[in-house]
Scaffold this active site. Sequence first.
Site, mmCIF file in Angstrom:
data_model
loop_
_atom_site.group_PDB
_atom_site.id
_atom_site.type_symbol
_atom_site.label_atom_id
_atom_site.label_comp_id
_atom_site.label_asym_id
_atom_site.label_seq_id
_atom_site.Cartn_x
_atom_site.Cartn_y
_atom_site.Cartn_z
ATOM 1 N N LYS A 221 0.819 -1.215 0.000
ATOM 2 C CA LYS A 221 0.000 0.000 0.000
ATOM 3 C C LYS A 221 0.853 1.264 0.000
ATOM 4 O O LYS A 221 0.400 2.316 -0.441
ATOM 5 C CB LYS A 221 -0.966 -0.030 1.170
HETATM 6 C C1 PLP Z 1 -4.545 -4.604 1.163
HETATM 7 C C2 PLP Z 1 -3.760 -5.845 1.036
HETATM 8 C C3 PLP Z 1 -4.127 -6.844 0.126
HETATM 9 C C4 PLP Z 1 -5.378 -6.751 -0.724
HETATM 10 O O1 PLP Z 1 -5.335 -5.717 -1.675
HETATM 11 P P1 PLP Z 1 -6.686 -5.185 -2.336
HETATM 12 O O2 PLP Z 1 -6.270 -4.044 -3.192
HETATM 13 O O3 PLP Z 1 -7.558 -4.742 -1.195
HETATM 14 O O4 PLP Z 1 -7.292 -6.312 -3.080
HETATM 15 C C5 PLP Z 1 -3.306 -7.955 0.003
HETATM 16 N N1 PLP Z 1 -2.199 -8.098 0.770
HETATM 17 C C6 PLP Z 1 -1.829 -7.169 1.667
HETATM 18 C C7 PLP Z 1 -0.615 -7.394 2.470
HETATM 19 C C8 PLP Z 1 -2.584 -6.009 1.821
HETATM 20 O O5 PLP Z 1 -2.198 -5.083 2.704
#
Ligand code: PLP
Length: 462
Positions: A111
């Site tokens: 993120k």
């Molecule tokens: C947020 C997240 C996901 C999922 O991503 P999306 O965009 O919500 O599908 C997968 N793995 C980790 C470690 C995350 O923080």
Amino acid sequence: MHYISTRGGPSAGFGDVLLGGPAADGGLYLPDAWPRIGAAELRSFATLPYAEVAFRVMRPFVAGEFSDAEFRADVDAAYAGFSHKDVVPLVELGPDRFLLELFHGPTLAFKDVAMQLLGRLFARALKKQKRRATVIVATSGDTGSAAIAALRGLPGVDVVVLHPHGRVSEVQRRQMTTVPDANVHNIALEGSFDDTQNIVKTLFADSGFAARAQLTAVNSINFARIMAQCVYYFTAAASLGRTPSFVVPTGNFGDVFAGEAAARMGLPIERLVVATNANDILVRALTPPGIYSAGQAKQTLSPSMDIQVASNFERALFEASQRDSRWLEAAMAAFASTRALDIPPAVFYALQRLYLASSANDDQTRQAIADIRVQFGIVIDPHTAVGFAAVGNLAGRFSGPLVFLATAHPAKFPEAIRQAIGITQESPPKLAGIMSLEERYTVLPNEVGAVRTFVLERTGTS
Ligand SMILES: *Cc1c(COP(=O)(O)O)cnc(C)c1O
């Protein structure tokens, strides 16, 4: 660039898309037409630094809001803070198996890739518009800390983060609650991630409140996140020089939709694998007969994917229906009341051309962590492991290389790693210290009124 809403409401420019959260009609913004990147330009990405590719891929999306010089400065600054020189290195594991490491940012999850840029663009846009904002975030674990890392201490911004009480890992919680800046406000909500997400949606839908508190969103419904995440699909495919499939651990469908965005911009992709944990609404939606129906969120070893209603799936439905906003508006209204949606055959087949879906339970996830350690000598986090486990069910479905998105660093989930392979991960320097720092958060009941009052008081807008 102009943006339209998936539900047919008025269009907007990038500044409004960035700062405004969901569209006024409850839909999600998408560009009115996808920019195209030609084959020669795609090939040229193989030898360029990440920040340069990022600038070139995203530039059309921000045109009209930021000058090239402004945008380049923010892109360069966002990725200078990553601890690997390639920003998102692609590591070869074995024949046709690659790991795309997306966890070298400040909070050790993918993120950061979008959020580090978003924070800078936010500050710039607010300054231009001479106003303040309240960023409200529902988090299943990683978005909250990534948003806090990107927005802490910024003038004119308050960050309010709701996490489900007791349902994020201790490391994840401490990454949010030990940040001392006065503009950071943490709520532990007595409910699930879906409850936090519902409260945020309700607050945005209350237009009087949203205007008073100057609410904005950095959740993956914010198109600027999708835009920033599609870049690494380009860099990974360019460095392979062949048409890959991507295996994407999926919760809210933001990251995997960024893959669809890359494909729509001209990137050859064989398949996007939607890998989920036991919260498998998307797997049920993407396998015959194609019914998208929400159940109860279950707690798993991969908490950032413990999601039932995947907000960004609406974007994929919009594209797969050939942008039929009239159908989608009715379908989403029906879904809001019945929690189920029968995907029409034409839309379902369009989704199946790009997406493959598979789920893995916690036992399979632990097994994948152990297997990958034996096979390749590396430790992967439980979210990344869901991707490996899910692909185990899809043998023979791919002709090109597979790129596994490594969405978090294993040190964020030491308990899951210990359960899988019996070893305690050494904490990387970025996490050192947070286990002893003082935490600040407020436990609130699962009631929109309580959250509303908290926001007004904390942000001085009451
Ligand atoms: C947020 C997240 C996901 C999922 O991503 P999306 O965009 O919500 O599908 C997968 N793995 C980790 C470690 C995350 O923080």
